[in-house]
Scaffold this active site. Structure first.
Site, mmCIF file in Angstrom:
data_model
loop_
_atom_site.group_PDB
_atom_site.id
_atom_site.type_symbol
_atom_site.label_atom_id
_atom_site.label_comp_id
_atom_site.label_asym_id
_atom_site.label_seq_id
_atom_site.Cartn_x
_atom_site.Cartn_y
_atom_site.Cartn_z
ATOM 1 N N CYS A 61 -2.658 -0.242 7.497
ATOM 2 C CA CYS A 61 -1.886 1.000 7.433
ATOM 3 C C CYS A 61 -2.098 1.843 8.685
ATOM 4 O O CYS A 61 -1.145 2.401 9.239
ATOM 5 C CB CYS A 61 -2.257 1.774 6.182
ATOM 6 N N HIS B 31 0.864 -1.180 0.000
ATOM 7 C CA HIS B 31 0.000 0.000 0.000
ATOM 8 C C HIS B 31 0.903 1.233 0.000
ATOM 9 O O HIS B 31 2.035 1.195 0.486
ATOM 10 C CB HIS B 31 -0.865 0.037 1.246
ATOM 11 N N GLU C 177 0.933 3.845 1.824
ATOM 12 C CA GLU C 177 1.391 4.237 3.156
ATOM 13 C C GLU C 177 2.498 3.317 3.677
ATOM 14 O O GLU C 177 3.469 3.770 4.277
ATOM 15 C CB GLU C 177 0.234 4.204 4.167
ATOM 16 N N CYS D 290 -6.577 1.905 5.567
ATOM 17 C CA CYS D 290 -7.154 0.629 5.978
ATOM 18 C C CYS D 290 -6.608 0.272 7.365
ATOM 19 O O CYS D 290 -5.753 0.977 7.910
ATOM 20 C CB CYS D 290 -6.777 -0.465 4.971
#
Length: 147
Positions: A79, A46, A48, A76
């Site tokens: 993260c 992801h 992040e 999410c």
């Protein structure tokens, strides 16, 4: 947030969900990331997570306690949990994520009394962030219709 949007556009060009992230410390961008899950075939990729990994390497520490994360989409659980564990000072995000967002959409993971509290601000350049995602998925659906 403009820099995070540029990262999101890079993701879109690779056929990735357009989410971008930058991490700032002392008014300087120290790390950048954008989604690479499809390209890498790895769940951790992801925007992040990529940016936090780079920031930790740059700082030589797992603690990101003086950092602000700018990301185009509500984080999410993975993260958000990593932000809490790494002691991120502040999170600023653009668009809400109704399917997996854990600040406003599904729950508020940042409101749970962990040993660290992340300051969270939402809605910065929300329309630009949201429009980038909508355009991406509209184009993706159009490609599927052609097959």
């Amino acid at each position: 947030m403009e820099a995070a949007l540029k990262q999101a556009q890079k993701a879109a060009l690779k056929g990735e969900v357009p989410v971008g992230c930058v991490i700032v410390k002392d008014n300087e961008i120290i790390a950048r990331g954008y989604n690479l899950r499809e390209t890498s075939k790895h769940v951790f990729m992801h925007a992040e997570m990529i940016a936090m990994d780079k920031a930790c390497k740059k700082l030589g520490s797992w603690r990101l306690d003086e950092c602000t994360i700018y990301v185009t989409l509500e984080p999410c659980a993975m993260c958000a949990g990593t932000m809490i564990q790494s002691r991120v000072k502040r999170l600023v995000y653009g668009a809400k994520e109704p399917k997996s967002g854990v600040h406003q959409s599904l729950t508020n993971l940042f409101g749970v009394p962990f040993n660290h509290e992340v300051i969270v601000e939402s809605g910065l350049l929300e329309e630009k962030s949201s429009q980038l995602l909508k355009s991406f998925f509209k184009e993706l659906r159009g490609q599927k219709d052609l097959k």
